[in-house]
Design a protein around this motif. Structure first.
Motif, PDB file in Angstrom:
ATOM      1  N   ALA A   7      38.437  45.667  44.649  1.00 34.88           N
ATOM      2  CA  ALA A   7      38.064  45.355  43.195  1.00 34.88           C
ATOM      3  C   ALA A   7      37.802  46.332  42.457  1.00 34.88           C
ATOM      4  N   VAL A   8      37.255  47.641  42.875  1.00 33.83           N
ATOM      5  CA  VAL A   8      36.961  48.695  42.119  1.00 33.83           C
ATOM      6  C   VAL A   8      38.276  49.515  41.861  1.00 33.83           C
ATOM      7  N   ALA A  38      38.223  54.744  45.069  1.00 33.80           N
ATOM      8  CA  ALA A  38      38.287  53.774  45.556  1.00 33.80           C
ATOM      9  C   ALA A  38      39.669  53.600  46.525  1.00 33.80           C
ATOM     10  N   ILE A  39      40.869  53.810  45.819  1.00 29.03           N
ATOM     11  CA  ILE A  39      42.053  53.900  46.715  1.00 29.03           C
ATOM     12  C   ILE A  39      42.171  54.788  47.655  1.00 29.03           C
ATOM     13  N   ASP A  99      47.934  44.720  40.982  1.00 29.07           N
ATOM     14  CA  ASP A  99      46.785  44.743  40.080  1.00 29.07           C
ATOM     15  C   ASP A  99      46.177  46.029  39.638  1.00 29.07           C
ATOM     16  N   GLY A 100      46.279  46.957  40.228  1.00 27.82           N
ATOM     17  CA  GLY A 100      45.894  48.201  40.005  1.00 27.82           C
ATOM     18  C   GLY A 100      46.578  49.063  38.535  1.00 27.82           C
ATOM     19  N   ALA A 101      46.122  50.199  38.232  1.00 30.61           N
ATOM     20  CA  ALA A 101      46.897  51.049  37.500  1.00 30.61           C
ATOM     21  C   ALA A 101      48.007  51.788  38.098  1.00 30.61           C
ATOM     22  N   SER A 102      48.837  52.099  37.103  1.00 32.08           N
ATOM     23  CA  SER A 102      50.054  52.699  37.800  1.00 32.08           C
ATOM     24  C   SER A 102      49.893  53.877  38.876  1.00 32.08           C
ATOM     25  N   ALA A 123      49.123  53.194  46.746  1.00 31.84           N
ATOM     26  CA  ALA A 123      48.982  52.148  47.648  1.00 31.84           C
ATOM     27  C   ALA A 123      50.211  51.636  48.066  1.00 31.84           C
ATOM     28  N   GLY A 124      51.415  51.684  47.201  1.00 36.99           N
ATOM     29  CA  GLY A 124      52.701  51.298  47.556  1.00 36.99           C
ATOM     30  C   GLY A 124      53.309  52.131  48.494  1.00 36.99           C
TER      31      GLY A 124
END
Length: 710
Positions: free
Chosen positions: A256-257, A268-269, A291-294, A300-301
């Motif tokens: 969520a953060v 957080a990531i 949903d996160g910023a780029s 993450a990807g």
């Protein structure tokens, strides 16, 4: 005493005569030469006259360290209990050799007061003196000498930090909270847990950081609740602590953060990526991808690429609607080849009138890596070039001059002042001297660079008077250039070469990155861009070359000796990349020998390579007591695992910094520890949890860390 002093004294003794008269020795104590005074003290001590104790006491206050060192030895030989306090003072001397001599002298007195001085000073001295103190206690027949002084140091640190936490002012309480947490003791956790809700945010954040270092899972729940706080400092401390505590159960809260696109989202990531893989972490990463910023979505990807990707149906649903297409395209960019089943839903967005969606689609298909979209990208490139043609047309068709005209070079001294009426007396001479001095400095720097094999970075001469096109307007063209290089489009090599000298830095970066992905020919052209003056260009290109495989990494290694302060960018890129070619060992060893922050990266890479030929260089690097790369050198020697380094590494088990002690213990676990078992066992009583666990792991056969505190 310095290594060259003793031989000098021996030679001087031969010159003066081994049985110099007492009157002569007493006179030598007043000599202006320190080495003569030191020799006199030594020879008087050899005579064993009890009345000379007052002379040695006076020599212990001498201004020369060489004299104080001999005085310490002489006082110890007397074995007089009255000299213990004076030797205790010498144990705090500014010279390490005097400290060591005083420690060994105290071991000869052999009473409780001398032992107390040695035990007390162990926690206050540097590595060399700490090692001598342990040996002195052993000489005094103290059982478990190192374990005893380590335990005494741990108790003193605990008592000091506990007192500061309970009775100190706010800055002292903040520091104590963090230090108590580093002890990892259950009592520390019990004292810090109530402070996480303290009204003083700075103290609460310190307590949270301390709980993270403590490693106790009881703190996970209370710390996770702080993610809902509004204070950035407190949230940042909570995320850092949760990253250290490694509990995947909090991944949804961190998700969520990470998705809120705030200042702490990158932290957080990073925390989720640091957790061991679990269904919770995979689900959290897949959610952030959409949903996160780029930047967070891309991180993450890339992590999920190696984990098999994410479910494609939710991403496909987003790609089906214009309102959510951007998040779907962002997810495809992150997943790259793992999103190949979605390529058919991405390509229609290449023809959309919305420029932002079209740009995301170009980046997405390039990340997937399927060459079937190359014709569509080539068409978009042609359209983009046509749209920019009129805007980028040169106002001045003639090439701009690249040198100053005669009399206009500001660095050259003019024969006559151009504004005589404004020139004050002496101004002309000062200008000439200033220009001459600058030229000398430039010439000296150029000579030094040539001698060291480095290449001087040349600043680019402007080729345009003014550029009508803003950098943002060139972003689509730059993205297309990178994509054509990534997909190895036909003719991409020649096309991208044409942009390497473009006046726009954005297009130069894009062309160089694209070239780096075109194999050996492209890398050969792209690597020259590392000598550009723009630091952002160098950083981006270095990372692209590191990701280009062996050929790109070899290019980075080749250019490394020619670079100055830019070495850090190259070494950082190599560290983030994959494997490093074996040919890099010699170059990296040179960087280690040069020292500085670059040596830390180079040592880490040598350890990753397990370069056995680098062991002598790494061992030599440990001779530098103040090296910023010491921890990395120790870990590198451990990774290589050569037994010849064991003795040198073991010396740092006595280091005054806990991170160095922990690194030495970790290295010895891999090297082999039979001769260091006693020291490692003593460190199981260290104040710091990381040191205790590293020492325990080095001693156990199965490699599991010791638990709890002594």
């Amino acid at each position: 005493m310095r290594s060259g002093a003793r031989p000098y004294l021996l030679i001087l003794a031969l010159v003066l005569g081994c049985n110099g008269s007492r009157d002569q020795l007493l006179a030598d104590l007043q000599s202006p030469r320190p080495e003569v005074r030191a020799l006199a003290v030594k020879k008087l001590a050899d005579q064993g006259n009890a009345d000379d104790l007052v002379l040695f006491t006076r020599a212990a206050k001498d201004l020369a360290a060489i004299v104080r060192a001999e005085a310490a030895v002489a006082l110890g030989e007397s074995q007089d209990p009255r000299v213990v306090d004076l030797l205790g003072e010498l144990l705090e001397d500014s010279d390490e050799d005097v400290q060591g001599r005083a420690a060994m002298a105290l071991s000869k007195v052999k009473n409780d007061k001398a032992k107390a001085y040695l035990t007390l000073q162990y926690g206050r001295r540097g590595r060399a003196t700490r090692q001598v103190i342990v040996q002195a206690l052993k000489n005094a027949n103290v059982p478990g000498a190192m374990a005893e002084v380590v335990a005494a140091e741990a108790k003193a640190q605990w008592d000091r930090n506990l007192l500061a936490l309970t009775e100190g002012v706010l800055p002292e309480r903040v520091g104590a909270a963090e230090e108590l947490g580093k002890s990892g003791r259950p009592e520390a956790v019990n004292r810090l847990l109530p402070l996480v809700r303290d009204s003083q945010v700075i103290l609460a954040a310190a307590a949270v950081r301390g709980l993270g270092d403590a490693g106790d899972k009881r703190a996970v729940g209370p710390i996770a609740l702080l993610l809902d706080e509004s204070f950035p400092e407190l949230r940042e401390a909570a995320i850092s602590a949760l990253m250290k505590l490694q509990d995947p159960a909090v991944a949804p809260r961190l998700q969520a953060v990470a998705a809120e696109k705030s200042a702490v989202s990158p932290l957080a990531i990073d925390a989720i990526l640091a957790f061991p893989r679990s269904p919770q972490t995979d689900a959290a990463l897949c959610a952030v991808i959409m949903d996160g910023a780029s930047s967070e979505a891309l991180a993450a990807g890339r992590s999920m690429r190696s984990r098999g990707g994410c479910p494609v149906d939710p991403i496909g649903e987003r790609l089906a609607r214009p309102a959510t297409a951007a998040s779907g395209l962002q997810a495809v960019m992150g997943l790259g080849p793992a999103a190949l089943p979605l390529l058919g839903r991405v390509t229609p967005w290449l023809n959309q009138p919305d420029a932002s969606l079209r740009l995301l689609a170009v980046e997405a298909v390039a990340a997937v890596g399927d060459a079937s979209v190359v014709p569509a990208l080539q068409k978009l490139y042609e359209q983009e070039v046509q749209g920019l043609a009129s805007l980028r047309a040169d106002w001045v068709t003639q090439p701009l001059p690249e040198r100053y005209g005669e009399g206009f070079d500001p660095s050259a001294a003019s024969a006559e002042p151009r504004h005589v009426h404004a020139a004050a007396p002496g101004t002309e001479d000062r200008a000439v001297k200033h220009a001459t001095l600058l030229e000398r400095v430039k010439a000296l720097n150029a000579t030094r660079a040539r001698e060291s094999g480095q290449t001087m970075v040349q600043h680019r001469v402007p080729t345009e008077l003014y550029d009508d096109v803003e950098t943002e307007r060139l972003a689509p063209l730059a993205t297309l250039l990178r994509a054509l290089g990534t997909l190895k489009a036909p003719g991409a090599l020649e096309l991208l070469k044409g942009y390497t000298q473009d006046s726009s830095a954005a297009l130069r970066v894009a062309s160089l990155v694209g070239l780096a992905r075109l194999g050996p020919e492209g890398v050969a052209v792209a690597k020259t861009g590392l000598l550009e003056p723009e630091r952002d260009l160098q950083k981006t290109l270095a990372q692209a070359l590191a990701e280009a495989g062996e050929v790109g990494q070899a290019a980075l290694v080749e250019l490394l000796p020619k670079m100055g302060s830019e070495k850090l960018l190259v070494l950082d890129a190599l560290t983030r990349g994959g494997s490093v070619p074996a040919s890099a060992s010699a170059v990296l060893q040179t960087v280690v020998r040069e020292g500085g922050p670059e040596a830390a990266f180079a040592a880490a890479l040598l350890g990753r390579m397990q370069a056995k030929d680098a062991v002598p260089t790494l061992i030599k690097a440990l001779d530098e007591p103040n090296s910023v790369a010491r921890r990395d050198v120790l870990l590198a020697l451990g990774a290589i695992g050569d037994t010849q380094a064991a003795e040198v590494v073991a010396r740092d088990l006595f280091h005054d910094l806990p991170e160095i002690r922990a690194a030495a213990a970790s290295a010895l676990k891999k090297i082999g520890t039979p001769a260091q078992a006693e020291s490692l066992d003593a460190l199981k009583g260290d104040y710091f949890r990381t040191v205790r666990e590293s020492a325990g792991a080095a001693l156990t056969r199965d490699g599991t860390a010791a638990e709890g505190a002594r």
